[in-house]
Design an enzyme around this catalytic site. Structure first.
Site, PDB file in Angstrom:
ATOM      1  CG  HIS A  82     105.889  45.661  42.764  1.00 42.61           C
ATOM      2  ND1 HIS A  82     105.100  44.662  42.217  1.00 42.61           N
ATOM      3  CD2 HIS A  82     107.170  45.236  42.633  1.00 42.61           C
ATOM      4  CE1 HIS A  82     105.872  43.683  41.783  1.00 42.61           C
ATOM      5  NE2 HIS A  82     107.134  44.002  42.028  1.00 42.61           N
ATOM      6  N   PRO A  83     106.173  49.857  45.459  1.00 38.52           N
ATOM      7  CG  PRO A  83     107.683  51.045  46.784  1.00 38.52           C
ATOM      8  CD  PRO A  83     107.446  49.690  46.193  1.00 38.52           C
TER       9      PRO A  83
END
Length: 535
Positions: free
Chosen positions: A469-470
């Site tokens: 989930h960057p």
């Protein structure tokens, strides 16, 4: 191939697919979508369990790696990013989650008008095609299909009971703005097949004569004339080409690639660019900074007397039956997302809303890309939803073929270390409830003998891994924020004709999986682009 378009969208991932659809919808503008990966013409992009074969496979994944991370005891992590139309929505967990109302209200409180929960909820509803039909929180008939699970496991049903006994009540809907509770995830699937952003938004729009998709084209940089973006330079089949944009260039390449493209274009921290041999054209020190990601702590428990995928998969006969069940009915284990069951809870009463997310799987393995364990087990992952640690993503060199520098700096903030110890203890509390006792659970990782705060922080570094989930590396912010890369209309500050519209612009990470919030950002961003075109 034409060399000039009204709009150029860089990246056909989750955001780029939405942008392609919306900008070409009225037929007034010519739109090019430039994707470095290929088409989704591989069976494992469409069978849900195919993520096991796609992640870590260079056909589907850019196979990036982080720098050695001190918070993870010096480990280097694989950092999957989709290398195909649909981007990471073609290889991800397929979980439909919006986060919490509080996430977006805090964006608004940062001075980002129009980004509060009441502002964005209609956008989520607009493109949703929910199995629930039309309700105050859900929509039907949109491009983004949302369905329920198509496989069942007794051990997961029991986990719901155990969570309830531990004070985490049942919930039927994680997407009303309050996601507290335990229940089964909804998934982006249609009758047992993965529903990527490419299937939902891009492919239906490709029949339009004003939309051009260019695959296998790696964007090198944005072309600037003074302080205005006028096109891009791309590399394809060993050749270098320039595409011109009459109106705007829109970077939708994701939180890893978009800041790297900005830097190669001369947009970023001036001193950093000089060291790389890039001529600084516009000083924006926030480019590539503010990286946030959800670190999942993967606790593994051996269980007995109950079926898990580990054991089922050992049998060739059972595997054959799974294939037949999927082929005939689109049901069973091949429809499984990486996690079927979830829970959102507070690790401590000091948190106003749930600050931790469970992903529970009826299987276990050392890491994605490796085989499942031979013994019966479940994985009880738990992540800190609102990490305080910040990292960065930067281009490694002027060469776009060089993988970027990814330094998440997990657990570098003391608060994240505290939450990690609380999270492990909360997972143990649930697994210790009566509802799970009949399965005789044994903590395989990190190990029940580790009990002190110091031991648990070290253990978190040993078992923690990215949950993919960057966000935040080109964050939007108010005029007063010196590290803001984009404004509330997603325009790159100080550069005309250039926007970033993807997960990069999140100022703070949402409290849940980030794919559907990214699609919402693109929905809102496309509306802004069209509004400005008509102004």
């Amino acid at each position: 191939m034409s060399e000039e378009f009204d709009y150029i969208v860089v990246g056909a991932g989750s955001a780029g697919c939405v942008m392609a659809n919306r900008l070409s919808e009225n037929g007034k503008y010519t739109v090019a979508v430039v994707e470095a990966g290929g088409m989704d013409n591989w069976i494992w992009f469409h069978i849900p369990v195919g993520y096991l074969f796609a992640i870590g496979n260079p056909r589907a994944d850019w196979c990036f790696k982080t720098e050695a991370d001190p918070g993870l005891n010096g480990r280097v992590l694989g950092y999957p990013r989709g290398k195909v139309i649909g981007g990471s929505s073609a290889i991800n967990a397929m979980l439909y989650l919006r986060g919490q109302a509080r996430d977006y209200d805090q964006w608004r409180q940062l001075g980002l008008e129009g980004w509060g929960w009441d502002d964005v909820l209609p956008l989520f509803i607009k493109h949703e095609n929910s199995h629930r039909g039309t309700t105050p929180f859900h929509g039907a008939g949109g491009e983004w299909t949302v369905e329920t699970k198509r496989a069942s496991w007794e051990v997961l049903d029991s986990f719901i009971d155990a969570a309830d006994q531990a004070g985490i009540p049942r919930t039927e809907d994680f997407n009303t703005g309050d996601n507290g509770g335990c229940g089964y995830f909804e998934v982006n699937q249609k009758t047992g097949r993965r529903w990527s952003a490419a299937r939902g938004f891009l492919k239906p729009a490709l029949k339009r004569p004003n939309l051009t998709l260019i695959t296998g084209a790696l964007t090198d940089k944005v072309v600037l004339e003074g302080k205005r973006a006028t096109g891009i330079v791309l590399r394809r089949d060993g050749r270098v080409a320039t595409l011109k944009a009459r109106k705007e260039v829109i970077l939708s390449a994701g939180a890893v690639a978009s800041p790297a493209i900005l830097e190669r274009s001369g947009i970023g921290d001036g001193e950093r660019l000089r060291v790389l041999g890039v001529v600084p054209l516009h000083h924006l020190p926030g480019v590539g900074e503010n990286l946030q990601d959800h670190l999942q702590l993967r606790l593994i428990y051996k269980v007995h007397g109950v079926e898990t995928m580990n054991v089922v998969y050992q049998s060739l006969l059972r595997r054959a039956r799974m294939g037949i069940e999927y082929a005939l009915f689109r049901r069973g284990p091949l429809t499984m997302a990486p996690s079927q069951l979830g829970a959102f809870a507070r690790t401590d009463p000091r948190h106003v809303t749930p600050n931790a997310e469970f992903h529970i799987q009826p299987l276990s393995l050392e890491k994605f890309g490796e085989p499942m364990h031979s013994f019966g087990a479940i994985t009880v992952s738990i992540c800190n939803l609102r990490p305080s640690s910040r990292g960065g993503v930067h281009t490694r060199s002027r060469d776009p073929n060089d993988a970027p520098i990814i330094a998440p700096n997990y657990l570098s903030h003391t608060e994240d270390q505290v939450v990690a110890t609380e999270a492990i203890r909360l997972a143990r509390k649930v697994m210790g409830q009566e509802a799970m006792s009949r399965f005789l659970p044994e903590e395989y990782k990190p190990g029940a003998h580790l009990t002190s705060d110091g031991e648990l922080v070290t253990a978190a570094g040993d078992i923690g891994t990215t949950i993919f989930h960057p966000v935040g590396t080109a964050k939007m912010g108010a005029d007063s924020d010196p590290m803001a890369v984009t404004d509330a209309r997603l325009r790159v500050r100080g550069v005309a004709g250039l926007r970033v519209i993807d997960a990069s612009v999140m100022p703070t990470i949402t409290s849940g999986n980030t794919n559907s919030p990214t699609i919402m950002i693109a929905e809102k961003g496309a509306g802004m682009v069209l509004e400005d075109a008509n102004a």
